[in-house]
Design an enzyme around this catalytic site. Structure first.
Site, PDB file in Angstrom:
ATOM      1  N   CYS A 158     -13.975  17.211  10.263  1.00  0.00           N
ATOM      2  CA  CYS A 158     -13.225  16.231   9.120  1.00  0.00           C
ATOM      3  C   CYS A 158     -14.535  16.067   8.382  1.00  0.00           C
ATOM      4  O   CYS A 158     -14.525  15.176   7.262  1.00  0.00           O
ATOM      5  CB  CYS A 158     -13.042  14.875   9.842  1.00  0.00           C
ATOM      6  SG  CYS A 158     -14.225  14.257  10.683  1.00  0.00           S
ATOM      7  N   CYS A 166       0.778  -1.270  -0.193  1.00  0.00           N
ATOM      8  CA  CYS A 166      -0.103  -0.100  -0.123  1.00  0.00           C
ATOM      9  C   CYS A 166       1.007   1.140   0.201  1.00  0.00           C
ATOM     10  O   CYS A 166       1.648   1.325   0.928  1.00  0.00           O
ATOM     11  CB  CYS A 166      -1.046   0.046   1.198  1.00  0.00           C
ATOM     12  SG  CYS A 166      -2.046   1.462   1.271  1.00  0.00           S
ATOM     13  N   ASP A 224     -13.677  19.426  17.962  1.00  0.00           N
ATOM     14  CA  ASP A 224     -13.074  18.800  16.919  1.00  0.00           C
ATOM     15  C   ASP A 224     -14.173  17.332  16.906  1.00  0.00           C
ATOM     16  O   ASP A 224     -13.648  16.387  17.106  1.00  0.00           O
ATOM     17  CB  ASP A 224     -11.709  18.306  17.045  1.00  0.00           C
ATOM     18  CG  ASP A 224     -11.083  17.667  16.050  1.00  0.00           C
ATOM     19  OD1 ASP A 224     -11.796  17.328  14.986  1.00  0.00           O
ATOM     20  OD2 ASP A 224     -10.062  16.850  16.222  1.00  0.00           O
TER      21      ASP A 224
END
Length: 585
Positions: free
Chosen positions: A533, A277, A506
């Site tokens: 996010c 990966c 957050d």
């Protein structure tokens, strides 16, 4: 700074000549169907928040105005609308594409989660297509139809997209991780910046016509390192490898009877074999290759867990990369998640992986449940230490197998510097900071030495324990971390700490609960730093904090001073934002 990856994975972006033109570009007047998709919210003009869901419930009450007919009777506007809708529905037969229908489409833009936005020729009807990229002309088949948009599957590319590059990873076309790896990186971040901008305008209800908007909306901060940036990857074991239909039709096969890799997009039980990966560290790839080479040996007695029959031993392989504090070199934690505790079965793999110099810890999380989680009920250390370390903003953090830690350490340095800049600390150590959704305390701890005190709230007990341990490890004694669910606060919330000067929040993808938003509007801290996010729920929450909740007679008390998008995860559709709100006097 985090240790840099190999030269092949490093690419510096020192200038972006497109920024000046892009920032003054007019926002596309996209239909509500597109906006509802990118925001993960239904589309309408009036909103009322739902107490128990991340979704927003929309309702538009009927307008009951009367209209006199030719014979003197009275019809309500509702009846007139019904009659018009009946006529419109007759026209929609040709307007809406049918399920199974094939269409020639051109991708115009990227929506949230990386889906391509396309429009049906002649009608303008919006369809969404996974893995379609801007400028790409392709044939797609309608797979799902909703009220005002449809989803299509790409069958064949006619003309490639505008910023095509060759994807260096052989799995990029099929793996769910790097959906935009064959899109030029500059084009990736343009699309992310545009997504944030459009959501702030259409969901957040801030207008680009405001002369201050361009100064509020900052250009996206790119990530200088686009490969080998992830410090954590989780791979799954499975009884049978998955291959995409295209490869099967072309006669490709997989010689392996078992699978170790990543889940096929949208499937919990299909595993694509992965041998390397490009997002994880080179050391982690060494371990992955070593495990792949040995675990299928019939003599090892190892078997993959089957999520259907709930049999088998190996569930997950989790690899975490940290940094040795003394040497600065990478150190690796290998975590085998198994369905039972049988360490003798892991001996052969452990003996192989300990020969890799970077491996500092091998642990075994035992998870006996039938669920697919990688968090174990019991953890055993099989080799080395039970934790690894990482340095962030001058602080040392101990990372256990199940700790939360920023996945991109290099870019987290950039993100936390932006947060510190937004805090605008006076420098006299007098401020009180409230750190909501604090995780393992990384943000609050990086500010603690410059403020009077930090109060952090987090729902995960292990994260709170890690935060307290990290504070002690760094000699920080003015930070208090409290376990609590911020989605279930009551009228007593806030009594355990003095009024903060700065609130840092957050939240996870659903954003903040309406109870918490009400609390913040009542608290009236001078400054809120919202780290997100999910730009869709972020834009929604910014709307509430700045514009209030008119249907509940609650006034917004903040002004939006800046929105800074940050690319934390190149080649993926994810984007972070750091937003500064200041009390509107």
């Amino acid at each position: 700074m985090a240790a840099l990856p190999s030269v092949g994975g490093l690419r510096h972006l020192n200038c972006f000549p497109w920024r000046q033109n892009f920032r003054h570009e007019r926002i596309f007047n996209l239909p509500s169907s597109y906006l509802s998709t990118v925001a993960s919210l239904p589309s309408s003009s009036s909103v009322s928040p739902n107490e128990d869901s991340e979704e927003i419930q929309f309702s538009t009450p009927p307008i009951k105005t009367a209209k006199k007919t030719s014979n003197g009777s009275i019809n309500t506007a509702e009846e007139n609308v019904d009659a018009k809708n009946k006529t419109d529905n007759d026209k929609k037969a040709s307007y809406f594409p049918k399920r199974g229908q094939t269409l020639e489409l051109v991708c115009e833009n990227l929506a949230f989660k990386g889906k391509g936005v396309c429009k049906v020729a002649d009608t303008g009807f919006v369809v969404m297509c996974d893995r379609a990229l801007p400028g790409e002309r392709f044939i797609g088949r309608v797979t799902r139809k909703k009220d005002n948009y449809a989803e299509v599957t790409k069958l064949k590319t006619i003309t490639p997209h505008l910023d095509y590059v060759e994807a260096p990873c052989e799995c990029a076309a099929y793996c769910g991780g790097c959906k935009t790896q064959n899109l030029l990186y500059e084009a990736q971040i343009r699309a992310k910046e545009r997504q944030v901008r459009e959501l702030v305008v259409h969901v957040g209800k801030f207008t680009f016509k405001d002369p201050e908007f361009n100064s509020i909306m900052k250009p996206i901060v790119p990530c200088d390192i686009q490969f080998h940036y992830r410090n954590k990857m989780e791979f799954s074991f499975g009884p049978k490898p998955w291959l995409p239909r295209k490869l099967l039709e072309e006669g490709y096969g997989d010689s392996h009877s078992y699978a170790l890799g990543l889940h096929a997009p949208g499937f919990f039980d299909k595993i694509l074999n992965v041998h390397k990966c490009l997002l994880q560290s080179e050391a982690a790839n060494k371990v992955l290759a070593a495990v792949q080479a040995i675990w299928r040996d019939p003599g090892s007695g190892l078997s993959p867990y089957d999520v259907h029959s709930h049999t088998g031993f190996l569930k997950h392989l989790m690899l975490r990369t940290g940094r040795n504090v003394e040497t600065g070199l990478p150190e690796l934690m290998v975590n085998f998640v198994t369905s039972s505790y049988k360490p003798e079965l892991l001996n052969s793999i452990v003996e192989k992986t300990v020969t890799i110099p970077e491996v500092a810890s091998i642990v075994n999380n035992v998870n006996t449940s039938i669920g697919n989680t990688s968090v174990g009920e019991v953890e055993y250390t099989l080799y080395g230490k039970s934790t690894i370390t990482e340095v962030l903003r001058g602080l040392v953090f101990q990372i256990s197998a199940n700790s939360f830690f920023q996945t991109n350490t290099y870019q987290a340095e950039v993100l936390y510097k932006l947060i510190e800049d937004c805090a605008c600390l006076r420098g006299d150590g007098s401020e009180i900071v409230l750190d909501l959704f604090c995780g393992t305390g990384t943000i609050g701890l990086t500010l603690a030495r410059r403020v009077r005190c930090v109060y952090g709230y987090e729902v995960v007990p292990q994260a709170v324990s890690d935060a307290r341990r990290n504070a002690e490890l760094n000699g920080i004694y003015n930070a208090t971390f409290i376990e609590g669910d911020l989605n279930k606060i009551d009228e007593q919330f806030g009594n355990d700490f003095p009024k903060p000067d700065i609130v840092i929040t957050d939240p996870n993808r659903p954003g903040m609960h309406i109870k918490l938003i009400r609390f913040l509007l009542k608290l009236k801290a001078k400054r809120i730093i919202y780290v997100s996010c999910n730009p869709a729920t972020c834009a929604r929450d910014l709307n509430y904090l700045c514009h209030g909740l008119p249907d509940q007679n609650i006034r917004g008390v903040y002004k939006l001073s800046s929105i800074q998008p940050v690319d934390m995860f190149p080649h993926t559709p994810h984007v972070e934002c750091v937003c500064l709100l200041e009390l509107d006097d």
